[in-house]
Design a protein around this motif. Structure first.
Motif, short mmCIF file in Angstrom:
data_model
loop_
_atom_site.label_atom_id
_atom_site.label_comp_id
_atom_site.label_asym_id
_atom_site.label_seq_id
_atom_site.Cartn_x
_atom_site.Cartn_y
_atom_site.Cartn_z
N GLU A 106 0.83 -1.21 0.00
CA GLU A 106 0.00 0.00 0.00
C GLU A 106 0.86 1.26 0.00
O GLU A 106 0.55 2.23 -0.69
CB GLU A 106 -0.91 0.00 1.23
N LEU A 107 1.92 1.23 0.78
CA LEU A 107 2.78 2.40 0.85
C LEU A 107 3.47 2.65 -0.49
O LEU A 107 3.73 3.80 -0.86
CB LEU A 107 3.82 2.21 1.97
N ASN A 108 3.76 1.60 -1.23
CA ASN A 108 4.40 1.71 -2.53
C ASN A 108 3.44 2.13 -3.63
O ASN A 108 3.88 2.53 -4.71
CB ASN A 108 5.05 0.38 -2.92
N ASN A 109 2.14 2.03 -3.37
CA ASN A 109 1.12 2.31 -4.39
C ASN A 109 0.69 3.78 -4.31
O ASN A 109 0.07 4.20 -3.33
CB ASN A 109 -0.08 1.40 -4.18
N PRO A 110 0.98 4.58 -5.33
CA PRO A 110 0.62 6.00 -5.27
C PRO A 110 -0.88 6.24 -5.24
O PRO A 110 -1.33 7.35 -4.92
CB PRO A 110 1.24 6.57 -6.56
N ARG A 151 11.77 3.83 3.44
CA ARG A 151 12.43 4.54 2.34
C ARG A 151 11.90 4.10 0.99
O ARG A 151 11.55 4.92 0.14
CB ARG A 151 13.94 4.32 2.41
N ASP A 152 11.82 2.78 0.81
CA ASP A 152 11.34 2.26 -0.48
C ASP A 152 9.87 2.63 -0.71
O ASP A 152 9.44 2.80 -1.85
CB ASP A 152 11.50 0.75 -0.52
N GLY A 153 9.12 2.75 0.38
CA GLY A 153 7.69 3.01 0.24
C GLY A 153 7.34 4.42 -0.17
O GLY A 153 6.23 4.67 -0.66
#
Length: 317
Positions: A143-147, A313-315
């Motif tokens: 979820e954090l990676n999904n804009p 960081r990656d998220g």
């Protein structure tokens, strides 16, 4: 599928927190989680201040939080405060905080309720109840990676990741010995009074590592970790990290279990309180166990901080 945790439930839990008594914390406890978060924050400040700024800005949007303060150390305790002060949240999220691999047959699918995928379009903060820490971390990380993730859900994802990645590195939350996570094991070191195994690992040793100020404790931990070691620890995924923590549980935390038959011990109870373990298994250990356990806790807290920094960081790239 019923939504277990969402804006309404979280808001209700915050109000209920003013009227419900605090229950004992689980896993590392507040100071352990704060130390891990401060460790990760320190790494981000040094390696990627832009990512750190995005995380802190996201936490600053947590205007309705009545459970904790909104600095990164306090937010790392939010998921615990939520379940400790709300019966509904406790029922909905308790399983998310552990991946209890069977002591004799460490099968991840069994420990994670069959590893059923999150339904498409279903927010991770809304359930399902039967998820383990490995799967919830993967869900919130996605979820954090999904804009396209909503701002509310992104905040919830960070709040849960701050806590669950720490929990994943707690040895007593990585193994199932049928003893209520170490609550039903009495440990006696030398001539000291017996203590619960859970209290020893998750409170006493953490207090020794973190000290009275978790931020300063995190700084000491970070200073003791070589950069090459931290880079190595940052690799892998939650499945591998859970297996690694299980090995620490088996060889260190429960390293005494195969060396001696247990005795029986009854912990004293307070007036009017019930004891869930009226006859705990008592193991006697020497100072060498204490030395190994302290070193393991230092390493596990540091690994959790390194890996939390990487996930955050990656998220927000």
């Amino acid at each position: 599928m019923r939504r277990l945790i969402g804006p309404v439930v979280i808001a209700g839990a915050a109000v209920a927190a003013m009227f419900l008594p605090m229950r004992p914390s689980l896993a590392w406890g507040p100071d352990g989680h704060r130390a891990i978060a401060f460790f990760a924050d320190r790494l981000l400040q040094q390696s990627d201040p832009g990512a750190r700024g995005k995380i802190l800005a996201l936490l600053a949007t947590d205007k309705g939080n009545r459970l904790t303060k909104t600095d990164i150390g306090s937010e790392a305790t939010w998921a615990d405060a939520l379940r400790e002060k709300s019966e509904e949240a406790r029922d909905a999220t308790s399983a998310w905080h552990s991946t209890h691999l069977n002591a004799d047959n460490p099968n991840l699918a069994s420990a994670c309720f069959g590893r059923k995928p999150l339904p498409e379009g279903y927010p991770a903060s809304h359930g399902p109840r039967d998820n383990c820490s490995v799967d919830k971390i993967l869900q919130f990380e996605a979820e954090l990676n999904n804009p396209e993730t909503s701002s509310f859900e992104r905040l919830a994802a960070v709040q849960f990741l701050l806590n669950l990645i720490g929990d994943l590195h707690d040895p007593l939350h990585a193994i199932d010995h049928g003893d209520q996570g170490g609550n039903c094991v009495a440990l006696q070191i030398g001539s000291k009074p017996p203590v619960r195994l859970s209290s020893y690992w998750e409170t006493m040793l953490v207090a020794e590592v973190a000290g009275p100020d978790p931020a300063k404790g995190a700084a000491r931990l970070a200073a003791a970790v070589p950069a090459a070691e931290a880079q190595k620890w940052a690799e892998g995924n939650p499945e591998a990290w859970a297996q690694e923590t299980y090995e620490v549980a088996k060889t260190v935390a429960y390293g005494f279990a195969t060396g001696q038959p247990p005795e029986k011990y009854s912990f004293p109870t307070g007036k009017g309180s019930a004891e869930s373990c009226p006859s705990a298994s008592l193991y006697r250990v020497g100072p060498d166990y204490e030395t190994k356990a302290l070193a393991a806790v230092k390493t596990q807290l540091a690994k959790a901080g390194v890996r939390l920094a990487r996930v955050l960081r990656d998220g927000v790239k």
